[in-house]
Every structure is written in structure tokens, then in C-alpha cells.
Design a protein around this motif. Structure first.
Motif, PDB file in Angstrom:
ATOM      1  N   ARG A 101       2.858   7.663   9.443  1.00 35.45           N
ATOM      2  CA  ARG A 101       1.766   6.925  10.083  1.00 35.45           C
ATOM      3  C   ARG A 101       1.952   6.847  11.591  1.00 35.45           C
ATOM      4  O   ARG A 101       0.988   6.641  12.327  1.00 35.45           O
ATOM      5  CB  ARG A 101       1.692   5.499   9.516  1.00 35.45           C
ATOM      6  N   GLY A 102       3.186   7.000  12.047  1.00 35.89           N
ATOM      7  CA  GLY A 102       3.464   6.856  13.472  1.00 35.89           C
ATOM      8  C   GLY A 102       3.516   8.187  14.189  1.00 35.89           C
ATOM      9  O   GLY A 102       3.582   9.255  13.576  1.00 35.89           O
ATOM     10  N   ILE A 103       3.514   8.120  15.519  1.00 33.74           N
ATOM     11  CA  ILE A 103       3.603   9.313  16.361  1.00 33.74           C
ATOM     12  C   ILE A 103       4.952   9.370  17.070  1.00 33.74           C
ATOM     13  O   ILE A 103       5.547  10.436  17.219  1.00 33.74           O
ATOM     14  CB  ILE A 103       2.457   9.333  17.399  1.00 33.74           C
ATOM     15  N   ALA A 104       5.446   8.216  17.498  1.00 37.39           N
ATOM     16  CA  ALA A 104       6.725   8.157  18.215  1.00 37.39           C
ATOM     17  C   ALA A 104       7.571   7.017  17.658  1.00 37.39           C
ATOM     18  O   ALA A 104       7.054   6.061  17.067  1.00 37.39           O
ATOM     19  CB  ALA A 104       6.483   7.957  19.707  1.00 37.39           C
TER      20      ALA A 104
ATOM     21  N   GLY B 175       0.816  -1.203   0.000  1.00 42.57           N
ATOM     22  CA  GLY B 175       0.000   0.000   0.000  1.00 42.57           C
ATOM     23  C   GLY B 175       0.850   1.254   0.000  1.00 42.57           C
ATOM     24  O   GLY B 175       2.031   1.239   0.352  1.00 42.57           O
ATOM     25  N   ALA B 176       0.242   2.360  -0.404  1.00 44.69           N
ATOM     26  CA  ALA B 176       0.948   3.637  -0.481  1.00 44.69           C
ATOM     27  C   ALA B 176       1.111   4.242   0.907  1.00 44.69           C
ATOM     28  O   ALA B 176       0.157   4.320   1.682  1.00 44.69           O
ATOM     29  CB  ALA B 176       0.192   4.596  -1.392  1.00 44.69           C
ATOM     30  N   VAL B 177       2.326   4.659   1.234  1.00 41.43           N
ATOM     31  CA  VAL B 177       2.655   5.261   2.526  1.00 41.43           C
ATOM     32  C   VAL B 177       3.385   6.575   2.266  1.00 41.43           C
ATOM     33  O   VAL B 177       4.215   6.664   1.356  1.00 41.43           O
ATOM     34  CB  VAL B 177       3.542   4.322   3.370  1.00 41.43           C
ATOM     35  N   MET B 178       3.084   7.597   3.080  1.00 38.06           N
ATOM     36  CA  MET B 178       3.768   8.883   2.934  1.00 38.06           C
ATOM     37  C   MET B 178       4.937   8.960   3.905  1.00 38.06           C
ATOM     38  O   MET B 178       4.792   8.685   5.098  1.00 38.06           O
ATOM     39  CB  MET B 178       2.811  10.052   3.178  1.00 38.06           C
TER      40      MET B 178
END
Length: 249
Positions: free
Chosen positions: A174-177, A151-154
Motif C-alpha cells: 500500500r505504501g510507496i516509501a 481488512g485484507a492487505v497484500m
């Protein structure tokens, strides 16, 4: 009796290439020592501080954008490094060949002297012997800089550069930490003693250009959000990195 005739220009070129390779080998040696002692384990929560912003542009898709250094604000006296920031969205599981992210040039893209590629979960730096030269070497980072999922991820990418050093930071949006990856390269955009491209960037020469993206991507690929340029001082960055990454993990 037969004779082997070698063009004098070819002899000179071969001698220069041997000298050039000796410099590269020395740089690799010192880099490996630095990485082994200081960057033996990445800190995925570390955020490399950006300096003063010199350029900012919101974009729908920066792929194929040419940024001329004459467009940025003047660099502060004493600053010797610049940071280029950008985003890209791609399905990395479908990237079956290197995906070009950024080119440094003083002319057109085919005359670039350094190109950055996404390559199999990390980055490859394609450095030419001279602008547009057919002779080059590829510096492939062995540490992971991206996670490869379907899938496409930025991803967000920050490339800190001087004439003799790169510091690369990537971020999975997609993550925060604990979603950042880092790598140093002990080469820069200069190729001493023949070329000093960094001065053109710092002096905002109209010849110094950055070209974003890949003209022929084989997977879903866009460069959304924004592109930016920031300034920094190498000695200060190096000190911060030494202090941070030499701590016990």
C-alpha cells in the motif's frame, strides 16, 4: 530392587539433541550481538538488491504450489545463496493462529524441515531436528515484520537463504516509501553435520522443493501476482548489509 532401563538409541538421541541445542545457543548469542551492533534500528526505506533471476511465474494464487528446483535455471558458479520471492494477501487482524507461508522439503509437506509462518505481526521459523521429525524448535522474530490492520492487505516477501543464513525483507504494497521491514537469522536450511540441504537447491536436485502457503488458513488468504527465484553470493550480501545498516540512522 528396581532398575531403570534406558534404550541405547534414546541415550544417543538425547546426546545429539544436547549437542544440537549447544549449537543453537551459540548461534543465538552471536546473532544477538550482530543484531544489537549492526541492525539496532531497521531502515524501512532500504531495498535489498536481487541478483540474477532464475525462475519467474505469474500466478493467480500460489497457495499450495510446489516448486521443484529442477525447474529453475542453472545457478552461476560461485553463487552460494538463493532468494525466493512471493506475495500474499490476508486479513492479518483475523489471523488467530500462525499462518504458514513457505515450507522447505526434500519430499512432501509433512516431511518438511523448515517452515516459515506469519505470527502475530512478525514471523516464526519452525525448524525440525530432521525432515518430518516431531522434534523441533521455533525461532520467533521479536522485531515487527508486518503492520496489522483490519481488512485484507497484500504483502511482498523476499527470503534470502543459504545453508547457514536467512535475510528476510517484507513490503507493504500500500505504501510507496519507508514500507519495508528486515530481519537476519543466523540459521540456514542446513543442519550440520547431519544434513546439507543447500547443495540440493544449488544443484537443482529434483528432491529440493518449496511449497507455498497454508493448507488450512483461518482467515482470508491468497498468494497472488508472482513467485520467483534469484541467486546471490553471501559474502557480497553480508558486505552490503554491514555497510548499509552500520551507518548512522
Amino acid at each position: 530392587m528396581s532398575y531403570l532401563t534406558i534404550c541405547p538409541n534414546k541415550i544417543i538421541f538425547i546426546m545429539r539433541m544436547i549437542k544440537y541445542l549447544k549449537v543453537i545457543i551459540a548461534l543465538f548469542f552471536f546473532e544477538s550481538l550482530f543484531i544489537s551492533f549492526v541492525f539496532s534500528q531497521d531502515k524501512h526505506g532500504y531495498i535489498t538488491k536481487l541478483g540474477t533471476n532464475l525462475f519467474y511465474r505469474e500466478v493467480r494464487d500460489a497457495n499450495r504450489t510446489v516448486l521443484n528446483m529442477s525447474e529453475i535455471r542453472p545457478v552461476t558458479t560461485g553463487m552460494d545463496g538463493l532468494t525466493v520471492t512471493f506475495y500474499f494477501t490476508a486479513n492479518l487482524s483475523k489471523a488467530t493462529k500462525p499462518l504458514k507461508l513457505l515450507s522447505f522439503t526434500n519430499s512432501t509437506e509433512d516431511k518438511s524441515y523448515i517452515d516459515f509462518f506469519y505470527d502475530n505481526g512478525t514471523m516464526t521459523v519452525h525448524r525440525k531436528y530432521a525432515p518430518g521429525s516431531e522434534y523441533y524448535y521455533d525461532y520467533h522474530l521479536y522485531d515487527p515484520m508486518f503492520t496489522v490492520d483490519s481488512g485484507a492487505v497484500m504483502w511482498e516477501v523476499h527470503i534470502f537463504f543459504t545453508g547457514y543464513f536467512f535475510w528476510i525483507e517484507t513490503r507493504d504494497t500500500r505504501g510507496i516509501a519507508n514500507n519495508r521491514w528486515h530481519a537476519p537469522l543466523f540459521i540456514g536450511i542446513d543442519s550440520p553435520p547431519r544434513f546439507s540441504f543447500m547443495n540440493d537447491f544449488l544443484n537443482r536436485s529434483s528432491q529440493a522443493k518449496l511449497i507455498f502457503g497454508d493448507p488450512n488458513p483461518l482467515t482470508t488468504f491468497t498468494m497472488p501476482e508472482e513467485i520467483g527465484i534469484y541467486e546471490f553470493k553471501y559474502s557480497e550480501l553480508r558486505s552490503r548489509l554491514n555497510n548499509e545498516f552500520s551507518k548512522d540512522n
